[in-house]
Scaffold this motif. Structure first.
Motif, short mmCIF file in Angstrom:
data_model
loop_
_atom_site.label_atom_id
_atom_site.label_comp_id
_atom_site.label_asym_id
_atom_site.label_seq_id
_atom_site.Cartn_x
_atom_site.Cartn_y
_atom_site.Cartn_z
N VAL A 131 0.83 -1.21 0.00
CA VAL A 131 0.00 0.00 0.00
C VAL A 131 0.86 1.26 0.00
O VAL A 131 1.72 1.43 0.86
CB VAL A 131 -0.90 0.03 1.25
N VAL A 132 0.62 2.13 -0.98
CA VAL A 132 1.17 3.48 -0.91
C VAL A 132 0.12 4.41 -0.31
O VAL A 132 0.39 5.20 0.58
CB VAL A 132 1.63 3.98 -2.29
N SER A 133 -1.11 4.29 -0.78
CA SER A 133 -2.21 5.12 -0.26
C SER A 133 -3.50 4.32 -0.43
O SER A 133 -3.86 4.00 -1.55
CB SER A 133 -2.26 6.43 -1.05
N PRO A 134 -4.16 3.96 0.69
CA PRO A 134 -5.23 2.96 0.60
C PRO A 134 -6.43 3.42 -0.22
O PRO A 134 -7.19 2.59 -0.71
CB PRO A 134 -5.63 2.74 2.07
N GLY A 144 -7.15 -4.46 -5.42
CA GLY A 144 -6.95 -3.46 -4.38
C GLY A 144 -6.93 -2.05 -4.95
O GLY A 144 -7.40 -1.82 -6.08
N ALA A 145 -6.38 -1.12 -4.18
CA ALA A 145 -6.30 0.26 -4.62
C ALA A 145 -5.06 0.90 -4.00
O ALA A 145 -4.64 0.52 -2.91
CB ALA A 145 -7.54 1.04 -4.21
N GLY A 146 -4.47 1.86 -4.73
CA GLY A 146 -3.33 2.59 -4.19
C GLY A 146 -2.09 1.74 -4.02
O GLY A 146 -1.21 2.06 -3.22
N CYS A 147 -1.98 0.66 -4.80
CA CYS A 147 -0.79 -0.21 -4.74
C CYS A 147 0.39 0.51 -5.42
O CYS A 147 0.20 1.34 -6.30
CB CYS A 147 -1.05 -1.51 -5.50
#
Lengths: 388, 388
Positions: A245-248, A257-260
């Motif tokens: 995760v960089v930013s969820p 997922g999201a913000g990977c």
């Protein structure tokens, strides 16, 4: 165990001991080999003869004979006959190499091709053609290729030769090893794992201590090397840095997922549509501000994800490979800044960020190197197999 | 090596072999011990006599003698004499335990105390008082405490007995082991690492495969157990889950970073000022919506950080310990939801999230258990040491 089986097992073990000693410390005389291994001189002479006949060892001039100082005939590992095939399927290229037993790279080829536009069957056929032509060329060089490993961009099941999921290719449960139908044993492994081994054996790896090797491609993977071996995790899926995760609440990712990290620093995030890496590097060299800003953003996100990786894995060094090797001058600064900001107060030392010494070819080289490791660990399995 | 030194080294090695066999497979007759270890019956008898005299082994009735079926006198590991001390300094409590050689917990004490309000010297004096009273009680139980380990909430340097940095205590480079001045060898280790070992030896660990154990306190740490041993990283700092990124632009953290997991799911983020865990659990049981929402947020952040941990470390199971054990019914659901959202498409199986079977005492139990492991691995070092 029958007497005969026990004898074969002992002989296989001793062959490995002798070949391993030649690999680590050769050239050595037969007398020095006997001293090093604790085997009798008669046994060593017989094993060396077998290894020479199999083309795995060779007499190579004379050397001093340890304490006695008498010169003797030296025996070395031979790169003249036995070799290994490394292959890679990635999102926008195929690659292959042939490495001999002395770990000299004998053949190396890359084909730029968008594998997203083809079916898995077509991609595998194309890789089969590449591999077949390399095997023919290897034969022309007098090499006998004992086995191969295919590097794949996602989690693999090594026991079945299958890639479980490659979101950037759109592949699911593709049995690559069998479908290649090559005339030699073929295994599969994760490309980020193999790239780390490529750096270990063919790059600066041996000097790095425990390291985390980042493979930047369209996807981003990492290989974790601890005490000279891969840290694979419970199911072989460790090192999936691209989905850290960089930013969820960031942009959606193909993984679900999201913000990977991949969405910030993968090749697709860095390159405007239609542009290739060569053009991007040229623009960066020319001081193009948009290109610099893209690398700044990517490097910064990479540093954030790496700070989580360092907190969890605690490596000595971080090696940037794949596309991050040519982009190193522009991404490493922002990445290091993020690492120091997030780790500097907690740790006596923040891991150094260094550039891969192997770069784009790390995964197929690691694949071939892995086969060489297996041969050296158990030469009997290859020696006793029927000749092709 | 002189003959005498060589003999002592061999005897120490054989003592470890015999005690290890009793630990893993006891009770065993002397004949079965000889068969298992490959040592002669005479040697085994002498070693068993030494272990019995040292109080490490005991005769314990009769058992069948393997293949022969003849009953013989059984020998077991003894918990009656040799023991280990486990201690913990954490942000708002001190804890200690005494565990005997058979890994039975004999004494266990906890003191709730805000260690942020005191100097390191005062905290260490308070722990010394706790330890001294426990050692006296252990003597009263007929136990001889062979060594101790102190669990500390931050990265430690084990060789010097120092904690490098404990941001939640405000400590820097405190040499805890020496300052305790206890009449036995004392080492230090990271509390999250020791809590994972506590779960392995005193909880459900043995059944979990490779697992990641989360220690929720004011800080959040994790211990990674791979093949029954801790994964420590290059400098022993692996598993710092509390500073894994949840949101890079989130609230500032005492570590110097921002948006770390601790700021979302550490005890201070969960408890309103002045409230304790018992009150929070009571409010949760009563269905208090603010308390539920706080756990929902914390669990969700925990799931985000754990998804990065699973991507990098690939454990079989995630064990929630420390404050996450009593809060498990309220945090595990949101954490699992985040894990499935971020990992479900990429992996055949998302790690199960289970509650610690040890809970708050995991770290001191792991500390004492670690001392027991060392004694069983080298009983000669304790046997041959002068008696107190």
């Amino acid at each position: 165990m029958t007497q005969a089986v026990r004898h074969d097992a002992m002989r296989a073990g001793n062959l490995a001991v002798v070949l391993g000693a030649l690999d680590r410390r050769g050239p050595l005389t037969r007398a020095a080999l006997a001293e090093t291994t604790g085997l009798s001189k008669t046994t060593v002479s017989k094993l060396v003869a077998d290894l020479i006949e199999a083309g795995m060892a060779v007499e190579s001039g004379t050397v001093g004979d340890g304490e006695r100082g008498r010169p003797g005939v030296a025996v070395s590992l031979s790169g003249h006959r036995v070799a290994a095939l490394g292959l890679e399927i990635n999102v926008d290229y195929l690659a292959g190499c042939v490495v001999d037993l002395s770990r000299t790279v004998r053949l190396l080829r890359t084909q730029a091709v968008d594998n997203r536009a083809a079916t898995p069957e077509d991609v595998i056929l194309r890789l089969r053609a590449l591999a077949t032509s390399m095997l023919a060329d290897a034969t022309g060089l007098g090499l006998s290729v004992a086995g191969g490993i295919v590097a794949l961009p996602g989690p693999v099941e090594r026991s079945t030769g299958t890639i479980h999921r490659a979101p950037n290719l759109g592949w699911r449960d593709v049995a690559v090893a069998g479908a290649l139908r090559l005339p030699l044993p073929v295994l599969v492994d994760n490309e980020a794992n193999l790239a780390a081994l490529g750096e270990l054996w063919f790059g600066s790896g041996a000097a790095l201590g425990d390291f985390l090797h980042v493979s930047g491609e369209i996807g981003i993977g990492a290989g974790v090397v601890v005490d000279g071996a891969l840290f694979r995790g419970a199911h072989g899926y460790a090192g999936e840095l691209g989905h850290v995760v960089v930013s969820p609440d960031g942009p959606e990712c193909r993984c679900g997922g999201a913000g990977c990290l991949e969405r910030y620093a993968g090749q697709d995030a860095l390159l405007p549509p239609g542009q290739d890496m060569t053009t991007l590097v040229a623009r960066l060299r020319a001081g193009d501000p948009a290109a610099s800003a893209a690398c700044e953003r990517a490097g910064s996100a990479l540093g954030v994800a790496l700070s989580s990786a360092v907190n969890l894995l605690d490596p000595d060094t971080i090696v940037l490979g794949g596309i991050f090797a040519p982009l190193f001058p522009w991404v490493s600064g922002p990445a290091e800044a993020a690492l120091h900001r997030r780790l500097g107060q907690m740790r006596a030392r923040v891991p150094a960020v260094v550039v891969s010494q192997v770069g784009a070819d790390a995964a197929p080289l690691g694949a071939a190197g892995q086969v060489i490791q297996r041969i050296i660990a158990d030469p009997g399995a290859y020696l006793l197999a029927p000749q092709r």
